[in-house]
Design an enzyme around this catalytic site. Structure first.
Site, PDB file in Angstrom:
ATOM      1  N   ASP A   8      40.613  38.917  41.679  1.00  0.00           N
ATOM      2  CA  ASP A   8      40.990  39.700  42.868  1.00  0.00           C
ATOM      3  C   ASP A   8      39.726  39.892  43.709  1.00  0.00           C
ATOM      4  O   ASP A   8      38.966  40.835  43.486  1.00  0.00           O
ATOM      5  CB  ASP A   8      41.556  41.060  42.429  1.00  0.00           C
ATOM      6  CG  ASP A   8      41.961  41.907  43.629  1.00  0.00           C
ATOM      7  OD1 ASP A   8      42.416  41.343  44.625  1.00  0.00           O
ATOM      8  OD2 ASP A   8      41.810  43.146  43.559  1.00  0.00           O
ATOM      9  N   GLU A  67      44.549  35.832  44.295  1.00  0.00           N
ATOM     10  CA  GLU A  67      45.544  36.335  45.243  1.00  0.00           C
ATOM     11  C   GLU A  67      45.378  35.673  46.601  1.00  0.00           C
ATOM     12  O   GLU A  67      44.276  35.507  47.104  1.00  0.00           O
ATOM     13  CB  GLU A  67      45.459  37.864  45.360  1.00  0.00           C
ATOM     14  CG  GLU A  67      46.682  38.432  46.064  1.00  0.00           C
ATOM     15  CD  GLU A  67      46.852  39.926  45.847  1.00  0.00           C
ATOM     16  OE1 GLU A  67      46.788  40.375  44.691  1.00  0.00           O
ATOM     17  OE2 GLU A  67      47.082  40.635  46.844  1.00  0.00           O
ATOM     18  N   ASP A 139      40.658  47.295  40.544  1.00  0.00           N
ATOM     19  CA  ASP A 139      40.408  45.879  40.866  1.00  0.00           C
ATOM     20  C   ASP A 139      40.562  44.994  39.624  1.00  0.00           C
ATOM     21  O   ASP A 139      41.061  43.870  39.704  1.00  0.00           O
ATOM     22  CB  ASP A 139      38.998  45.698  41.464  1.00  0.00           C
ATOM     23  CG  ASP A 139      38.811  46.530  42.717  1.00  0.00           C
ATOM     24  OD1 ASP A 139      39.177  46.054  43.793  1.00  0.00           O
ATOM     25  OD2 ASP A 139      38.342  47.673  42.602  1.00  0.00           O
TER      26      ASP A 139
END
Lengths: 174, 174
Positions: A8, A67, A139
């Site tokens: 991420d 992502e 995160d």
């Protein structure tokens, strides 16, 4: 058994999560955050690149999910996010990993069962699916969710007779 | 004598330019484009990373200038540009180069003498300053302009008595 890395990326914090896909379910291996601090841009991007490379060297994942970002607040934050994302992707590619991108909706769908899930629901499901007793930093948790999503989509590529029993209602089985 | 690399990153084409700063003026060494084609994102970013690394290995610059982007057309193009920029910066940082960023206005000011210069004026001045007989491809030319701007700003750091004679009206001397 496949080790899967989820990333991420962010301009200040890049989360990572490693899960082991046994073919039956996913187990937690590791997760954490690469913090880039307040140094010069090149230094911060190098920290992301080396941080991801270090995680790959330590745990030896074969494949990586990241992502896919569609909307950023504005062009400036999109540029900063893009730079961190570029550094992370290059680290994965240089280590020979196959890299797949997933939208936030795909991640939520795979982990919670609905693309409209809230961030807290995703975090709770990550904890349940991976039997975590402590809540990971957000995160790191998001990175684990991406790894789980990647595991789910990889399984989808397995012929139906083998993989069909493992999924229910479009999300990973507990 | 210092070899200076200029990089103009882009999601499809990344321009590079190498100049030799003799202390009196700048000489052309090399320039070109790294084209990333239509492959997967990771593959394209790896081409930027390896392309820049290859240029550094071939010519051995000590320092690198890259254009600082303030406005992109929209968040999506900013993200794409950011990714390529991240890959290019990491390649420079991993090779141990010091990296400086310059705005488009700084580049135009250094090369043409006015921050309001048009793209064609920049290209023409790059050709004059580096005594090029052929017009370089626009991304290569922009990268050479960034390298010239970096040379100019590095010179500005030299004590006035040494560097003062070399500049006139805020731009590089022919």
């Amino acid at each position: 058994m496949t080790l899967i890395l989820g990333i991420d990326p962010g301009s200040r914090i890049t989360g990572y999560g490693v899960v082991r896909d046994t073919g039956r379910h996913c187990e937690y291996v590791a997760s954490g955050c690469i913090r880039t601090g307040d140094g010069a841009l090149a230094e911060r991007l190098q920290l992301v690149f080396r941080g991801v490379a270090q995680v790959i060297e330590t745990y030896g994942p074969m494949t990586m999910g990241i992502e896919q970002v569609f909307m950023a607040r504005n062009a400036d934050s999109a540029l900063k996010l893009g730079q961190a994302r570029g550094a992370a992707i290059v680290a994965g590619a240089e280590a020979g990993l196959e890299i797949s991108e997933y939208t936030a909706t795909q991640v939520k769908q795979a982990v919670v069962g609905t693309g409209a899930a809230k961030k807290e629901q995703v975090q709770m499901m990550v904890m349940q699916l991976l039997k975590l007793v402590q809540k990971p930093q957000i995160d790191a948790s998001d990175a684990l969710a991406i790894a789980l999503c990647h595991a789910h989509h990889r399984q989808s590529l397995i012929p139906h007779g083998l993989a069909g029993a493992k999924r229910r209602g479009g999300r990973l089985r507990l």
